[in-house]
Design a protein around this motif. Structure first.
Motif, PDB file in Angstrom:
ATOM      1  N   GLU A 160       0.859  -1.180   0.000  1.00  0.00           N
ATOM      2  CA  GLU A 160       0.000   0.000   0.000  1.00  0.00           C
ATOM      3  C   GLU A 160       0.891   1.223   0.000  1.00  0.00           C
ATOM      4  N   PRO A 161       1.091   1.832  -1.148  1.00  0.00           N
ATOM      5  CA  PRO A 161       1.961   3.009  -1.186  1.00  0.00           C
ATOM      6  C   PRO A 161       1.381   4.134  -0.328  1.00  0.00           C
ATOM      7  N   ASP A 162       2.283   4.884   0.309  1.00  0.00           N
ATOM      8  CA  ASP A 162       1.842   5.952   1.203  1.00  0.00           C
ATOM      9  C   ASP A 162       1.737   7.272   0.435  1.00  0.00           C
ATOM     10  N   PRO A 163       0.533   7.860   0.375  1.00  0.00           N
ATOM     11  CA  PRO A 163       0.364   9.112  -0.378  1.00  0.00           C
ATOM     12  C   PRO A 163       1.298  10.217   0.121  1.00  0.00           C
ATOM     13  N   ASP A 164       1.559  10.255   1.432  1.00  0.00           N
ATOM     14  CA  ASP A 164       2.422  11.324   1.955  1.00  0.00           C
ATOM     15  C   ASP A 164       3.842  11.205   1.414  1.00  0.00           C
ATOM     16  N   PHE A 165       4.320   9.970   1.278  1.00  0.00           N
ATOM     17  CA  PHE A 165       5.665   9.803   0.724  1.00  0.00           C
ATOM     18  C   PHE A 165       5.712  10.314  -0.713  1.00  0.00           C
ATOM     19  N   PHE A 166       4.689   9.950  -1.506  1.00  0.00           N
ATOM     20  CA  PHE A 166       4.712  10.374  -2.909  1.00  0.00           C
ATOM     21  C   PHE A 166       4.496  11.881  -3.040  1.00  0.00           C
ATOM     22  N   GLU A 167       3.708  12.417  -2.140  1.00  0.00           N
ATOM     23  CA  GLU A 167       3.541  13.871  -2.085  1.00  0.00           C
ATOM     24  C   GLU A 167       4.913  14.529  -1.894  1.00  0.00           C
ATOM     25  N   THR A 168       5.678  13.977  -0.946  1.00  0.00           N
ATOM     26  CA  THR A 168       7.014  14.505  -0.667  1.00  0.00           C
ATOM     27  C   THR A 168       7.912  14.371  -1.897  1.00  0.00           C
ATOM     28  N   CYS A 169       7.819  13.222  -2.575  1.00  0.00           N
ATOM     29  CA  CYS A 169       8.613  13.018  -3.794  1.00  0.00           C
ATOM     30  C   CYS A 169       8.279  14.093  -4.830  1.00  0.00           C
ATOM     31  N   LEU A 170       6.987  14.373  -4.989  1.00  0.00           N
ATOM     32  CA  LEU A 170       6.587  15.373  -5.987  1.00  0.00           C
ATOM     33  C   LEU A 170       7.137  16.744  -5.605  1.00  0.00           C
ATOM     34  N   GLU A 171       7.081  17.053  -4.316  1.00  0.00           N
ATOM     35  CA  GLU A 171       7.630  18.340  -3.858  1.00  0.00           C
ATOM     36  C   GLU A 171       9.116  18.454  -4.179  1.00  0.00           C
ATOM     37  N   GLU A 172       9.817  17.317  -4.065  1.00  0.00           N
ATOM     38  CA  GLU A 172      11.264  17.329  -4.298  1.00  0.00           C
ATOM     39  C   GLU A 172      11.616  17.199  -5.780  1.00  0.00           C
ATOM     40  N   GLY A 173      10.589  17.000  -6.618  1.00  0.00           N
ATOM     41  CA  GLY A 173      10.859  16.864  -8.057  1.00  0.00           C
ATOM     42  C   GLY A 173      11.327  15.475  -8.457  1.00  0.00           C
ATOM     43  N   VAL A 174      10.908  14.458  -7.702  1.00  0.00           N
ATOM     44  CA  VAL A 174      11.278  13.069  -8.025  1.00  0.00           C
ATOM     45  C   VAL A 174      10.243  12.499  -8.990  1.00  0.00           C
ATOM     46  N   LYS A 175      10.695  11.763  -9.998  1.00  0.00           N
ATOM     47  CA  LYS A 175       9.777  11.131 -10.945  1.00  0.00           C
ATOM     48  C   LYS A 175       9.134   9.891 -10.331  1.00  0.00           C
ATOM     49  N   VAL A 176       7.973   9.539 -10.862  1.00  0.00           N
ATOM     50  CA  VAL A 176       7.252   8.362 -10.376  1.00  0.00           C
ATOM     51  C   VAL A 176       7.221   7.313 -11.483  1.00  0.00           C
ATOM     52  N   ALA A 177       7.681   6.095 -11.151  1.00  0.00           N
ATOM     53  CA  ALA A 177       7.651   4.984 -12.111  1.00  0.00           C
ATOM     54  C   ALA A 177       6.499   4.064 -11.734  1.00  0.00           C
ATOM     55  N   LEU A 178       5.815   3.504 -12.739  1.00  0.00           N
ATOM     56  CA  LEU A 178       4.717   2.590 -12.449  1.00  0.00           C
ATOM     57  C   LEU A 178       5.187   1.147 -12.616  1.00  0.00           C
ATOM     58  N   GLY A 179       4.975   0.357 -11.579  1.00  0.00           N
ATOM     59  CA  GLY A 179       5.370  -1.049 -11.641  1.00  0.00           C
ATOM     60  C   GLY A 179       4.232  -1.936 -11.184  1.00  0.00           C
ATOM     61  N   SER A 180       3.985  -3.015 -11.931  1.00  0.00           N
ATOM     62  CA  SER A 180       2.982  -3.978 -11.463  1.00  0.00           C
ATOM     63  C   SER A 180       3.639  -4.961 -10.509  1.00  0.00           C
ATOM     64  N   ASP A 181       4.970  -5.159 -10.646  1.00  0.00           N
ATOM     65  CA  ASP A 181       5.673  -6.176  -9.865  1.00  0.00           C
ATOM     66  C   ASP A 181       4.984  -7.523 -10.080  1.00  0.00           C
ATOM     67  N   ALA A 182       4.528  -7.737 -11.323  1.00  0.00           N
ATOM     68  CA  ALA A 182       3.707  -8.915 -11.609  1.00  0.00           C
ATOM     69  C   ALA A 182       4.483 -10.205 -11.378  1.00  0.00           C
ATOM     70  N   HIS A 183       3.911 -11.062 -10.553  1.00  0.00           N
ATOM     71  CA  HIS A 183       4.370 -12.443 -10.416  1.00  0.00           C
ATOM     72  C   HIS A 183       3.303 -13.357 -11.013  1.00  0.00           C
ATOM     73  N   ASP A 184       2.143 -12.747 -11.309  1.00  0.00           N
ATOM     74  CA  ASP A 184       0.986 -13.457 -11.848  1.00  0.00           C
ATOM     75  C   ASP A 184       0.513 -12.658 -13.061  1.00  0.00           C
ATOM     76  N   LEU A 185       0.023 -13.356 -14.081  1.00  0.00           N
ATOM     77  CA  LEU A 185      -0.318 -12.662 -15.328  1.00  0.00           C
ATOM     78  C   LEU A 185      -1.426 -11.626 -15.172  1.00  0.00           C
ATOM     79  N   TYR A 186      -2.353 -11.871 -14.264  1.00  0.00           N
ATOM     80  CA  TYR A 186      -3.472 -10.929 -14.173  1.00  0.00           C
ATOM     81  C   TYR A 186      -3.029  -9.559 -13.649  1.00  0.00           C
ATOM     82  N   GLU A 187      -1.797  -9.476 -13.136  1.00  0.00           N
ATOM     83  CA  GLU A 187      -1.320  -8.190 -12.613  1.00  0.00           C
ATOM     84  C   GLU A 187      -0.739  -7.286 -13.706  1.00  0.00           C
TER      85      GLU A 187
END
Ligand SMILES: [Zn+2]
Ligand SMILES: [Zn+2]
Ligand SMILES: [Zn+2]
Length: 496
Positions: A441-468
């Motif tokens: 469960e990603p923490d919105p506050d952490f990502f908020e902080t990342c955005l403030e600092e100008g950090v990019k966000v990468a999207l990962g499914s971390d799929a171990h199963d095909l439906y992911e």
């Protein structure tokens, strides 16, 4: 029947899965994606559980592509298993492809006729098919509507049947009920609020005739894999279509997909993941296998021995027991503008990547992860986490996988005081933070902080199963809640 309750109802309608799993049947129509039926249902259900679960889910028939094929009962059973543990009830409507309607209904523990939810009456019809696939409403079926209406005056009725009633569909194939005019008359006279059907795979928007709303749900099995959310407020109806396929904008790349090389893989395969990535609308996919797992045995990996005794990597290589080179060779054959190859790397007790020198170059992407801390850090895990993270960033990773999952996974409180320092480190090294919902469960506050600092966000499914693979609806919703839409969202997304 005593019908009480609030006067609103949230329905989700899923139609036409045409699933073929174990049944002896080859679906002749490729657009139906028959082999994906159970997975499409699972993806839709996950979407519902993660967003807003409905009061009731209606499966609008043609759950399997050929209910009469040997083994079709196993496919129906597999679909039923997908429904286990849902937080909302399910109504099943038989379709022309499902075989014996009684078997279908008993498999799902349902029955035709009246179902009551939240002050609404839902009527399921089992219409009769002739050998030319023409469907007809029986006299009893027509009578049921007026009987129910007169015994429940004022209670809103929703009619459910596989075949469209209205509007008449121009086609050589008989889509509508043959006696649809009689059915419409009965619905109108009985004050039916809404009639819902499937069967016409392209679907049909909500249309009114004689005071009754008619809507046809598109097939889940055909791109873009749509289903309907229907809200009733009193007699008001609103219909919203949702698709499992990702929107065309912004273009999205999955930076974290596992392969059959992972000891922790379930159903994921490279070919299966590539197929899903395309079908669900990704613009690229990156295979990033656990590097440690490619060197050592599963025992030496899970025990953490590979990070405590990093010389093991060399020993496995010398003894010809590692799988790193076959992994790389196999992945290189897949490399294209769409498929990239990489590794998910970790840090050993000396602060080095658990990667042999000769294997360090030539990857499109290294994703760095903290799954476990080397024992030297067991006295002060927060400090260890900072040190190990910095070691990853120093050593050429471009994405930090599932930041802070380490703490939650190990039953520890997430040290929020590290949000800012980690975000600053990411900024300093130009590394993206991965948004990852795989057992996380990603923490919105952490990502908020990342955005403030100008950090990019990468999207990962971390799929171990095909439906992911390619299931980025939670990611996009998360970013929207952070106030990112359109170009603002594009701006922050990491592109490899
Ligand atoms: Zn169908
Ligand atoms: Zn894994
Ligand atoms: Zn992973």
């Amino acid at each position: 029947m005593d019908v009480n309750g609030r006067d609103s109802l949230d329905l989700v309608v899923v139609a036409d899965l045409h699933y073929v799993g174990r049944a002896k049947r080859t679906c002749p129509i490729l657009e139906r994606n028959a082999h994906l039926g159970n997975e499409l249902l699972r993806r839709a259900l996950r979407r519902l559980e993660l967003s807003s679960p409905p009061d009731v889910l209606v499966l609008m028939g043609d759950l399997v592509d050929d209910g009469e094929a040997p083994g079709a009962e196993e496919d129906l059973e597999a679909l039923r298993e997908e429904l286990e543990g849902l937080s909302f009830p399910v109504i099943v409507v038989p379709g022309n492809h499902d075989g014996d309607p009684d078997r279908l209904l008993s498999t799902f523990g349902d029955r035709p006729g009246v179902h009551e939810f939240e002050g609404y009456l839902l009527l399921t019809f089992v219409d009769w098919y002739d050998p030319q696939d023409r469907a007809e409403r029986s006299g009893d079926g027509l009578k049921l509507v007026s009987d129910v209406a007169s015994s429940h005056p004022g209670v809103p009725i929703v009619a459910l049947q596989h075949n469209p009633v209205y509007p008449p569909i121009e086609s050589t194939y008989p889509y509508n009920l043959t006696n649809f005019r009689e059915v419409m008359k009965a619905y109108s006279e009985s004050g039916v609020v809404l009639s819902i059907s499937g069967h016409l795979h392209r679907g049909h928007e909500l249309t009114y005739a004689d005071g009754v709303g008619y809507v046809v749900c598109p097939a889940l099995c055909e791109e873009p894999f749509r289903f309907l959310r229907i809200t009733l407020r009193g007699r008001d109806v609103s219909v919203r279509e949702e698709a499992l396929k990702l929107p065309e904008e912004p273009s999205l790349v999955d930076v974290h997909v596992h392969t059959h090389y992972a000891y922790c893989a379930s159903t994921v395969t490279t070919s299966g993941a590539m197929e899903r990535a395309e079908k669900f609308g990704l613009s690229g996919i990156m295979f990033t296998e656990h590097a440690g797992q490619l060197y050592v045995s599963s025992e030496d990996y899970w025990s953490g021995r590979f990070m405590e005794e990093p010389h093991l990597l060399r020993r496995y290589r010398n003894e010809g027991k590692d799988r790193m080179r076959v992994y790389r060779k196999e992945m290189e054959e897949l490399r294209s503008s769409f498929v990239k190859l990489g590794l998910e790397v970790e840090i050993d007790r000396y602060g080095n990547l658990s990667l042999l020198e000769e294997d360090a170059d030539g990857w499109d992407l290294l994703v760095g992860a903290v799954h476990k801390l080397p024992q030297v850090h067991s006295k002060d895990e927060e400090r260890g986490f900072m040190e190990v993270t910095e070691s990853l960033l120093k050593n050429g990773v471009r994405v930090l996988a599932h930041p802070f999952r380490f703490f939650r996974r190990n039953g520890m409180e997430v040290p929020r005081c590290l949000f800012r320092p980690i975000a600053r480190l990411l900024k300093d090294y130009g590394v993206a933070a991965e948004l990852n919902f795989h057992t996380n469960e990603p923490d919105p506050d952490f990502f908020e902080t990342c955005l403030e600092e100008g950090v990019k966000v990468a999207l990962g499914s971390d799929a171990h199963d095909l439906y992911e693979v390619g299931d980025f609806a939670p990611h996009l919703e998360f970013l929207r809640r952070l106030g990112l839409e359109g170009d603002d969202m594009k701006e922050v997304l990491f592109f490899p």
